[in-house]
Design a protein around this motif. Sequence first.
Motif, PDB file in Angstrom:
ATOM      1  N   ASP A 153      10.863 -10.096   3.503  1.00 12.63           N
ATOM      2  CA  ASP A 153      12.144  -9.703   2.918  1.00 12.63           C
ATOM      3  C   ASP A 153      11.955  -8.588   1.904  1.00 12.63           C
ATOM      4  N   ARG A 154      13.002  -7.808   1.688  1.00 15.24           N
ATOM      5  CA  ARG A 154      12.964  -6.689   0.748  1.00 15.24           C
ATOM      6  C   ARG A 154      13.211  -7.127  -0.694  1.00 15.24           C
ATOM      7  N   THR A 155      13.389  -8.415  -0.927  1.00 16.11           N
ATOM      8  CA  THR A 155      13.676  -8.917  -2.259  1.00 16.11           C
ATOM      9  C   THR A 155      12.536  -8.630  -3.237  1.00 16.11           C
ATOM     10  N   GLU A 156      12.889  -8.504  -4.505  1.00 10.91           N
ATOM     11  CA  GLU A 156      11.882  -8.345  -5.549  1.00 10.91           C
ATOM     12  C   GLU A 156      11.890  -9.537  -6.482  1.00 10.91           C
ATOM     13  N   GLY A 183       7.976  -4.436   7.428  1.00  9.69           N
ATOM     14  CA  GLY A 183       9.230  -5.081   7.791  1.00  9.69           C
ATOM     15  C   GLY A 183       9.144  -6.560   8.121  1.00  9.69           C
ATOM     16  N   VAL A 185       5.555  -4.712  -4.003  1.00 12.07           N
ATOM     17  CA  VAL A 185       6.786  -5.491  -3.930  1.00 12.07           C
ATOM     18  C   VAL A 185       7.611  -5.298  -5.205  1.00 12.07           C
ATOM     19  N   ARG A 189       5.383  -6.373   3.914  1.00 14.01           N
ATOM     20  CA  ARG A 189       6.749  -6.013   3.493  1.00 14.01           C
ATOM     21  C   ARG A 189       7.053  -4.584   3.927  1.00 14.01           C
ATOM     22  N   ASP A 190       6.090  -3.685   3.733  1.00 11.19           N
ATOM     23  CA  ASP A 190       6.274  -2.294   4.144  1.00 11.19           C
ATOM     24  C   ASP A 190       6.480  -2.180   5.658  1.00 11.19           C
ATOM     25  N   HIS A 246       2.274  -6.805   0.220  1.00 16.83           N
ATOM     26  CA  HIS A 246       2.773  -5.438   0.083  1.00 16.83           C
ATOM     27  C   HIS A 246       2.820  -4.748   1.445  1.00 16.83           C
ATOM     28  N   ARG A 257       9.162 -15.745   4.542  1.00 14.44           N
ATOM     29  CA  ARG A 257       9.380 -14.294   4.508  1.00 14.44           C
ATOM     30  C   ARG A 257       9.607 -13.787   3.085  1.00 14.44           C
TER      31      ARG A 257
END
Length: 108
Positions: free
Chosen positions: A99-102, A96, A21, A93-94, A90, A67
Amino acid sequence: MPLNWSQVKDKYGEGFMVPTVAGGKFLKIVRVDDEAIHIESPIWSVKLHRVNLEKGVTLIEDGTISRDPGLFVEDYMLYVANERATSVAHILRDLGFLDRTETFSIRC
């Protein structure tokens, strides 16, 4: 959308390096079987059980689990299992589901 284990096996079954992430590192998946995703690092190895991953996705989909990747880790340990929740984040997230947030969100 429920977790499609056939797609998980197709994507990760022969091994895969999942981006983390944050931090620009990778999580090493060595294989996937019908029961679990097998991951390892230089100092440990573990199985992420399919039943727990499927339950986690169901709880994401119904809104019980966040999420947001940071909040997800806490929720997963509380509602599903204390089974390498950061590693699960991890992977989900990969795939989908997160969320793509870091960034890290704080619950008040």
